[in-house]
Design a protein around this motif. Sequence first.
Motif, PDB file in Angstrom:
ATOM      1  N   ARG A 243       0.896  -1.065   0.207  1.00  0.00           N
ATOM      2  CA  ARG A 243       0.188  -0.033  -0.100  1.00  0.00           C
ATOM      3  C   ARG A 243       1.012   1.179   0.025  1.00  0.00           C
ATOM      4  NH1 ARG A 243      -5.472  -0.048  -1.253  1.00  0.00           N
ATOM      5  NH2 ARG A 243      -6.523  -1.712  -0.071  1.00  0.00           N
ATOM      6  N   PRO A 244       1.502   1.674  -1.212  1.00  0.00           N
ATOM      7  CA  PRO A 244       2.360   2.607  -1.302  1.00  0.00           C
ATOM      8  C   PRO A 244       1.598   4.133  -1.007  1.00  0.00           C
ATOM      9  CG  PRO A 244       1.889   2.056  -3.431  1.00  0.00           C
ATOM     10  CD  PRO A 244       1.114   0.892  -2.599  1.00  0.00           C
ATOM     11  N   VAL A 245       2.053   4.810  -0.052  1.00  0.00           N
ATOM     12  CA  VAL A 245       1.380   6.097  -0.103  1.00  0.00           C
ATOM     13  C   VAL A 245       1.776   7.129  -1.246  1.00  0.00           C
ATOM     14  CG1 VAL A 245       1.466   8.301   1.403  1.00  0.00           C
ATOM     15  CG2 VAL A 245       1.018   5.902   2.604  1.00  0.00           C
ATOM     16  N   THR A 246       0.832   7.689  -1.703  1.00  0.00           N
ATOM     17  CA  THR A 246       1.267   8.411  -2.879  1.00  0.00           C
ATOM     18  C   THR A 246       1.087   9.871  -2.812  1.00  0.00           C
ATOM     19  OG1 THR A 246      -0.824   7.498  -3.719  1.00  0.00           O
ATOM     20  CG2 THR A 246       1.151   6.507  -4.661  1.00  0.00           C
ATOM     21  N   SER A 247       0.259  10.483  -1.727  1.00  0.00           N
ATOM     22  CA  SER A 247       0.171  11.678  -1.435  1.00  0.00           C
ATOM     23  C   SER A 247      -0.421  12.014   0.008  1.00  0.00           C
ATOM     24  CB  SER A 247      -0.592  12.226  -2.386  1.00  0.00           C
ATOM     25  OG  SER A 247      -2.032  11.877  -2.375  1.00  0.00           O
ATOM     26  N   LEU A 248      -0.175  13.174   0.475  1.00  0.00           N
ATOM     27  CA  LEU A 248      -0.781  13.437   1.637  1.00  0.00           C
ATOM     28  C   LEU A 248      -1.978  14.231   1.598  1.00  0.00           C
ATOM     29  CD1 LEU A 248       2.762  14.675   3.576  1.00  0.00           C
ATOM     30  CD2 LEU A 248       1.773  12.422   3.584  1.00  0.00           C
ATOM     31  N   ILE A 249      -2.629  14.405   2.704  1.00  0.00           N
ATOM     32  CA  ILE A 249      -4.062  15.170   2.458  1.00  0.00           C
ATOM     33  C   ILE A 249      -3.777  16.208   3.575  1.00  0.00           C
ATOM     34  CG2 ILE A 249      -6.240  15.345   3.314  1.00  0.00           C
ATOM     35  CD1 ILE A 249      -6.448  12.198   2.829  1.00  0.00           C
ATOM     36  N   SER A 250      -3.788  17.426   2.981  1.00  0.00           N
ATOM     37  CA  SER A 250      -3.605  18.484   4.218  1.00  0.00           C
ATOM     38  C   SER A 250      -4.661  19.712   3.729  1.00  0.00           C
ATOM     39  CB  SER A 250      -2.226  19.257   3.796  1.00  0.00           C
ATOM     40  OG  SER A 250      -1.977  19.878   2.538  1.00  0.00           O
ATOM     41  N   GLU A 251      -4.943  20.386   4.920  1.00  0.00           N
ATOM     42  CA  GLU A 251      -5.799  21.368   4.961  1.00  0.00           C
ATOM     43  C   GLU A 251      -5.233  22.449   5.929  1.00  0.00           C
ATOM     44  OE1 GLU A 251      -9.770  19.151   5.450  1.00  0.00           O
ATOM     45  OE2 GLU A 251      -9.928  20.932   6.734  1.00  0.00           O
ATOM     46  N   ASP A 252      -5.473  23.578   5.393  1.00  0.00           N
ATOM     47  CA  ASP A 252      -4.860  24.861   6.079  1.00  0.00           C
ATOM     48  C   ASP A 252      -3.577  24.630   6.828  1.00  0.00           C
ATOM     49  OD1 ASP A 252      -7.514  26.191   5.552  1.00  0.00           O
ATOM     50  OD2 ASP A 252      -8.685  25.063   7.447  1.00  0.00           O
ATOM     51  N   GLY A 253      -2.574  24.193   5.924  1.00  0.00           N
ATOM     52  CA  GLY A 253      -1.243  23.883   6.435  1.00  0.00           C
ATOM     53  C   GLY A 253      -1.277  22.832   7.386  1.00  0.00           C
ATOM     54  N   ALA A 254      -2.208  22.048   7.770  1.00  0.00           N
ATOM     55  CA  ALA A 254      -1.962  20.792   8.830  1.00  0.00           C
ATOM     56  C   ALA A 254      -2.061  19.559   8.048  1.00  0.00           C
ATOM     57  CB  ALA A 254      -3.142  20.734   9.607  1.00  0.00           C
ATOM     58  N   VAL A 255      -1.534  18.537   8.255  1.00  0.00           N
ATOM     59  CA  VAL A 255      -1.590  17.237   7.717  1.00  0.00           C
ATOM     60  C   VAL A 255      -2.669  16.495   8.547  1.00  0.00           C
ATOM     61  CG1 VAL A 255      -0.289  15.151   7.174  1.00  0.00           C
ATOM     62  CG2 VAL A 255       0.825  17.373   6.788  1.00  0.00           C
ATOM     63  N   LYS A 256      -3.870  15.858   7.368  1.00  0.00           N
ATOM     64  CA  LYS A 256      -4.962  15.182   7.838  1.00  0.00           C
ATOM     65  C   LYS A 256      -4.869  13.718   7.371  1.00  0.00           C
ATOM     66  CE  LYS A 256      -7.104  19.152   9.500  1.00  0.00           C
ATOM     67  NZ  LYS A 256      -7.411  19.328  10.677  1.00  0.00           N
ATOM     68  N   GLY A 257      -3.922  13.113   6.843  1.00  0.00           N
ATOM     69  CA  GLY A 257      -4.049  11.848   6.212  1.00  0.00           C
ATOM     70  C   GLY A 257      -3.519  11.720   4.974  1.00  0.00           C
ATOM     71  N   VAL A 258      -3.498  10.473   4.437  1.00  0.00           N
ATOM     72  CA  VAL A 258      -2.616  10.004   3.196  1.00  0.00           C
ATOM     73  C   VAL A 258      -3.697   9.526   2.263  1.00  0.00           C
ATOM     74  CG1 VAL A 258      -0.503   9.553   4.905  1.00  0.00           C
ATOM     75  CG2 VAL A 258      -2.259   7.814   4.042  1.00  0.00           C
ATOM     76  N   VAL A 259      -3.231   9.209   1.014  1.00  0.00           N
ATOM     77  CA  VAL A 259      -3.774   8.646   0.076  1.00  0.00           C
ATOM     78  C   VAL A 259      -2.820   7.490  -0.498  1.00  0.00           C
ATOM     79  CG1 VAL A 259      -4.960   8.711  -2.336  1.00  0.00           C
ATOM     80  CG2 VAL A 259      -5.175  10.404  -0.758  1.00  0.00           C
ATOM     81  N   SER A 260      -3.388   6.138  -0.868  1.00  0.00           N
ATOM     82  CA  SER A 260      -2.374   5.191  -1.346  1.00  0.00           C
ATOM     83  C   SER A 260      -3.228   4.574  -2.629  1.00  0.00           C
ATOM     84  CB  SER A 260      -2.280   4.034  -0.329  1.00  0.00           C
ATOM     85  OG  SER A 260      -1.698   2.886  -0.972  1.00  0.00           O
ATOM     86  N   GLU A 261      -2.244   4.663  -3.633  1.00  0.00           N
ATOM     87  CA  GLU A 261      -2.884   4.336  -4.927  1.00  0.00           C
ATOM     88  C   GLU A 261      -1.888   3.262  -5.393  1.00  0.00           C
ATOM     89  OE1 GLU A 261      -4.892   6.648  -7.661  1.00  0.00           O
ATOM     90  OE2 GLU A 261      -4.453   8.437  -6.929  1.00  0.00           O
ATOM     91  N   GLY A 262      -2.279   1.901  -5.607  1.00  0.00           N
ATOM     92  CA  GLY A 262      -1.387   0.762  -5.967  1.00  0.00           C
ATOM     93  C   GLY A 262      -2.441  -0.259  -6.486  1.00  0.00           C
ATOM     94  N   ARG A 263      -1.619  -1.531  -6.365  1.00  0.00           N
ATOM     95  CA  ARG A 263      -2.283  -2.706  -6.761  1.00  0.00           C
ATOM     96  C   ARG A 263      -3.584  -2.859  -6.320  1.00  0.00           C
ATOM     97  NH1 ARG A 263      -1.556  -7.656  -4.051  1.00  0.00           N
ATOM     98  NH2 ARG A 263      -1.064  -8.748  -6.357  1.00  0.00           N
ATOM     99  N   TYR A 264      -3.900  -2.428  -5.265  1.00  0.00           N
ATOM    100  CA  TYR A 264      -5.417  -2.913  -4.791  1.00  0.00           C
ATOM    101  C   TYR A 264      -6.330  -1.611  -4.934  1.00  0.00           C
ATOM    102  CZ  TYR A 264      -2.817  -6.416  -2.041  1.00  0.00           C
ATOM    103  OH  TYR A 264      -1.937  -7.317  -1.796  1.00  0.00           O
ATOM    104  N   GLY A 265      -6.026  -0.619  -5.572  1.00  0.00           N
ATOM    105  CA  GLY A 265      -6.849   0.477  -5.932  1.00  0.00           C
ATOM    106  C   GLY A 265      -6.611   1.659  -5.098  1.00  0.00           C
ATOM    107  N   THR A 266      -7.360   2.719  -4.741  1.00  0.00           N
ATOM    108  CA  THR A 266      -7.238   3.760  -3.834  1.00  0.00           C
ATOM    109  C   THR A 266      -7.761   3.732  -2.610  1.00  0.00           C
ATOM    110  OG1 THR A 266      -7.668   5.121  -6.058  1.00  0.00           O
ATOM    111  CG2 THR A 266      -7.719   6.190  -4.090  1.00  0.00           C
ATOM    112  N   LEU A 267      -6.686   3.907  -1.604  1.00  0.00           N
ATOM    113  CA  LEU A 267      -7.013   3.998   0.015  1.00  0.00           C
ATOM    114  C   LEU A 267      -7.092   5.268   0.403  1.00  0.00           C
ATOM    115  CD1 LEU A 267      -7.915   2.525   2.280  1.00  0.00           C
ATOM    116  CD2 LEU A 267      -5.424   2.179   2.785  1.00  0.00           C
TER     117      LEU A 267
END
Length: 566
Positions: A275-299
């Motif tokens: 499950r490679p992390v492919t980007s970070l979720i950020s909002e108003d300068g704070a980090v709020k999570g991650v997105v993983s896109e890979g062989r299993y789809g998008t998480l």
Amino acid sequence: MKSRILVFALVICLLFSLTVFAKAPADGTFEGTGQGFGGPVKVNVQVADGEITAIEVAEHNESYGIGDRPLDIMSERILAAQSYEVDLVSGATYSANALKFAVKDALDTAGIEGFDAATKTEMTEEEITTDVVVVGAGLAGISAAIEAKLAGSDVVVLEKLGRIGGNSILSGGIVCATGSPMNEAFEDDADDLVSYYQERANGKADEELLYYIAENSGDSIAFMLENGVEFNEDIGLGGTSPRQRLHSSPSRGAGIVLPLLEKAEELGVEFMLERPVTSLISEDGAVKGVVSEGRYGTLTINAGAVVMAAGGFDADEAVRDMYSPHAQGAIPYTSKGNTGDYIAWAEDLGAELYFNDGVVGIRAVTATAYLTDSINLLGWLNTIAVTDEGVRFSSEAADYPILFTNMVATGRQDFYWIYDGVTMPELCELAVERNVGFKGETLEELAETAGMDPGTLVENVERYNSFAGGEDEDFGKAGIVALADGPYYAIRVRPATIGTMGGFVTNTNSEVLDIYGETIPGFYAAGECASGKFFDQEYPSSGTMLNIATVFGRTAGINAAAYAGE
Ligand SMILES: Cc1cc2nc3c(=O)[nH]c(=O)nc-3n(C[C@H](O)[C@H](O)[C@H](O)COP(=O)(O)OP(=O)(O)OC[C@H]3O[C@@H](n4cnc5c(N)ncnc54)[C@H](O)[C@@H]3O)c2cc1C
């Protein structure tokens, strides 16, 4: 005519029955063999009622914790798909392939067909929420996960590869620490360790961070011991320091990573592989999570806090060339997932990055994936080393990162470790067979075969021999033993890297700083991906990185859990 028709009909019947016989899976248990990294992988494949019902790995010699787990993952995949044409486990393809071919061999030998349908992993789109998400399942990530979980957070660890452990599990399992339960005699040693590190960093390291790793290093060992890690009783010397601080696991990196992994799993940490992390979720300068896109789809994972523990960047040579250019051309001996994916995200986020052209530099004879290839020993024994021009350039006994620096400083890419006919003849012959070694009855002949100038090589070896029993006037090496009689061997050795220094800039809370020196809310980093401020170009001592990964991984976990709980 009749008899010809009869014969033809009989042949058709026979062919048909053979085909039916070949296709109908017979019930039974069948043996098969595939070739793994450490030798043959033998399996027993059980077939019943037209299905593969069990795969037992009967024998293997794959590395503990590295190649053996992927054998189980592959067995599960094959059983689920009822086909051996499944995806290989990323980051462990040798072992995974061995299992696949062992199963195929068992079925082929038994004449069973029909288990080779192409399979496709189902892609899904999923969104979940958790308290703390950790990126990377090396030592820093696992340490962070344990502490965050102990602090009451729900924790998910996303790992890019199909195996746990990154560089940590490939490592020698040496941890540099002072004031541990095993070396309490050195309890007041932190100041000395900090000055040692600072001197080796040419004064460029962040002293506050150095004190933090020195003062918490003993506790790293206590944490490991409490969680089932074992260390050899003898505490060794590291780098050029005369103080004993090196704690070594008898099972190398796996002896540290696997007990901690077991602890994390027992606590309920969720590990998601491939499950490679492919980007970070950020909002108003704070980090709020991650997105993983890979062989299993998008998480998508929405999280209270994110801990970045994604290791170094030398598995991607282009990235290493950019941020640690002095190591250009060195063999990357590092875990395949360590490609510095976070560098691009850091820039988007406004996080401060710091690189000082640093690597953990070693040397290697072959580019095979693990240093355990016996032939690599020939690059480490205490004989005379010369450049590919036949010129001696360093004390061969220098600590490995210093020798790496000296190799790079020559501007050459290839080096030869010269052996006589009595020191390691069998291994040297193997090196010749594998095209990484040359042989000559005399030094002149050796030089010609290896492409060196004979006069230069002979002159350098004679000078080296003349220091035997006395002083090495050129490089100060102690205890020189002259080369004995031929035949002589030249073993080709190249610089290699087992890690990088650089990445995020953090404070002693493992909080990631932005380009203005402010903390980025919800974002923590630990381990090799946040290691620039501890070093200059040269790695100071074995065991430093595993200590940094543990100390700052744990700190990141504790603080991420507290932040997520606010
Ligand atoms: C052969 C070898 C021997 C060594 N020996 C020693 C030693 O004895 N002592 C010592 O102190 N140091 C040693 N080192 C260095 C040390 O192993 C590392 O510096 C240390 O393990 C780093 O730990 P880490 O947790 O930061 O990174 P790693 O253990 O490398 O873990 C990082 C993980 O993050 C994953 N990852 C990367 N990108 C992503 C992404 N986008 N999404 C999800 N996951 C991602 C990687 O796949 C990897 O599993 C050695 C290194 C090697 C290669």
